[in-house]
Design a protein around this motif. Structure first.
Motif, PDB file in Angstrom:
ATOM      1  N   ASP A  91      -1.897  -4.177  26.473  1.00  0.00           N
ATOM      2  CA  ASP A  91      -1.110  -5.035  25.578  1.00  0.00           C
ATOM      3  C   ASP A  91      -1.453  -6.491  25.892  1.00  0.00           C
ATOM      4  OD1 ASP A  91       0.806  -6.308  24.050  1.00  0.00           O
ATOM      5  OD2 ASP A  91       2.444  -5.909  25.455  1.00  0.00           O
ATOM      6  N   GLN A 147       8.147  -2.983  20.991  1.00  0.00           N
ATOM      7  CA  GLN A 147       7.445  -1.981  21.803  1.00  0.00           C
ATOM      8  C   GLN A 147       7.988  -0.601  21.443  1.00  0.00           C
ATOM      9  OE1 GLN A 147       7.937  -3.189  25.946  1.00  0.00           O
ATOM     10  NE2 GLN A 147       5.952  -4.206  25.831  1.00  0.00           N
ATOM     11  N   TYR A 178       3.125   0.296  27.950  1.00  0.00           N
ATOM     12  CA  TYR A 178       2.357  -0.928  27.652  1.00  0.00           C
ATOM     13  C   TYR A 178       1.830  -1.503  28.967  1.00  0.00           C
ATOM     14  CZ  TYR A 178       4.092  -0.773  22.900  1.00  0.00           C
ATOM     15  OH  TYR A 178       4.351  -0.393  21.601  1.00  0.00           O
TER      16      TYR A 178
END
Ligand code: PLP
Length: 415
Positions: free
Chosen positions: A128, A152, A158
């Motif tokens: 990310d 998210q 992530y």
């Protein structure tokens, strides 16, 4: 009434690039029609394909028009001549064979479709910010929950790429099964060192995980100490799948050709039994992919020839020189920019207190410069925009001059 795949309704909003097009179109509609727009947004090539590639296309088309050399359906996994050429070009010293290379029409679809052969229970980890296809296809395939307020998706791990990690993902402390990595990374333009990639391979061994390694931009690596393939790392054959595309390395965005490399040593569990991922991908492609056209595969083979390489090398150098000029101009205006050395992307911090969509809008509206807001690549992209140097020299020069003009007119924009 027929029902939809309900996972599609979890998707946050439009795919990033159509959303940008929408904003640009709506600004254009209301704006002075004489305004000209400069696109440093979407990473699409701006140079023609090399003449030896065009010649190969013409020869292949001519062959197909002859009774004695017509070509119908080709092998789903690609013609042997192309697999062998790729093998000799890139993989002959990496303990792989030509039949571990699967030809396709794009890494976009390969990186999405690869999820087909893995169980729904796998925990998916994604860098990310990253190329949006990884998150979207994970969501569409039902491996995530809904998005939270930060955007998210629940269930996806992530992996934040921050300033401290040179905008690259580091192995997490928790367990993950499938991991999407890209090097050089789109959008941050930074690339893994050998040591960093070794730490990922050892993480994958420890967790019996599989790394999806996207190398779409590896031809732009200038630092020769950096790995160009994950298979340069000992132990990677048992834990990684590599994707590569001709799109950026040979200007094939409009022609379409890519490939996926899976070692026959890569295994994953089916109940308590180990299964060959190579066999499963072959099976999946045989059922769902009709193969790439003969003409395009001839073009891809030609792109690996010595003659074509000279043109391609020049194009790549040209993009990278434009990238350096743009980076220097931004730094002279006090912007902080990352990337741009091993990939033609600049990851530029937005001015103080400005979100990435706000800065995108400001550049669009004030100087008609189209960029990509970092937020569109994931929550950790907030505070940045991506500028692509896949542009002509003229576009880069004009972009530099408009940015300078903007700062003369508005010195209060504070970087
Ligand atoms: N992977 C990455 C990281 C990309 O940025 C892109 C295109 O922008 C692709 C894959 C797409 O490759 P292809 O054109 O082969 O589908």
């Amino acid at each position: 009434m027929a029902k939809i795949n309900s996972h599609f309704s979890k998707l946050c909003s439009n795919y990033l690039f159509p959303e940008i097009q929408k904003r640009v179109a709506s600004f254009k509609e209301a704006a002075d029609p004489s305004l000209s727009f400069l696109n440093l947004g979407i990473g699409d090539v701006s140079k023609p394909i090399a003449p030896p590639i065009a010649e190969a296309i013409a020869v292949a088309a001519e062959k197909m028009s002859q009774k004695e050399s017509i070509r119908g359906y080709g092998p789903e996994n690609g013609y042997a001549f192309l697999r062998q050429a790729i093998f000799e070009d890139t993989y002959s010293n990496l303990d792989l064979s030509a039949d571990e290379i699967f030809i396709s029409d794009g890494s976009k679809c390969d990186t999405a479709n690869i999820l087909d052969i893995f169980s729904q229970d796998n925990v998916v980890a994604i860098a990310d910010p990253s190329y949006p296809v990884y998150v979207d296809s994970t969501v569409m395939s039902g491996r995530s929950g809904h998005a939270n307020q930060q955007g998210q998706y629940e269930g996806i791990v992530y992996l934040p790429c921050t300033k401290e990690s040179n905008f690259l993902a580091l192995p997490p402390s928790r367990h993950c099964d499938l991991i999407y990595l890209c090097s050089p990374n789109n959008p941050t333009g930074t690339a893994f060192s050998r040591k960093q990639l070794e730490s990922w391979v050892s993480y994958a061994h420890e967790h019996q995980a599989i790394i999806f390694f996207d190398t779409a931009y590896r031809s732009f690596i200038t630092d020769q100490t950096l790995p160009k393939s994950i298979f340069e790392i000992p132990g990677a054959h048992e834990v990684a799948i590599e994707f590569h595309s001709f799109s950026k390395s040979a200007g094939f965005t409009g022609l379409r050709c890519a490939y996926t490399v899976i070692s026959k040593r890569l295994m994953a569990l089916d109940s308590q039994k180990k299964q060959s991922i190579w066999k499963l991908w072959k099976r999946r492609q045989s059922s769902k992919f009709g193969g790439l056209s003969y003409i395009t595969q001839c073009a891809a083979k030609a792109s690996l020839s010595k003659k074509a390489r000279q043109y391609i090398k020049e194009d790549i150098q040209n993009y990278m020189q434009g990238c350096q000029r743009l980076k220097k101009a931004l730094e002279d205006l006090n912007y902080t920019c990352y990337g741009g050395i091993n990939a033609p992307y600049l990851w530029c911090e937005t001015p103080q207190d400005m979100s990435s969509w706000d800065f995108f809008d400001l550049l669009l509206q004030r100087v008609q410069l189209i960029t990509v807001p970092g937020r569109g690549f994931g929550p950790a992209g907030e505070g940045y925009v991506r500028l692509s140097a896949f542009a002509t020299e003229k576009t880069i020069d004009e972009a530099i001059s408009r940015l300078m003009q903007l700062h003369v007119v508005s010195p209060s924009i504070c970087c």
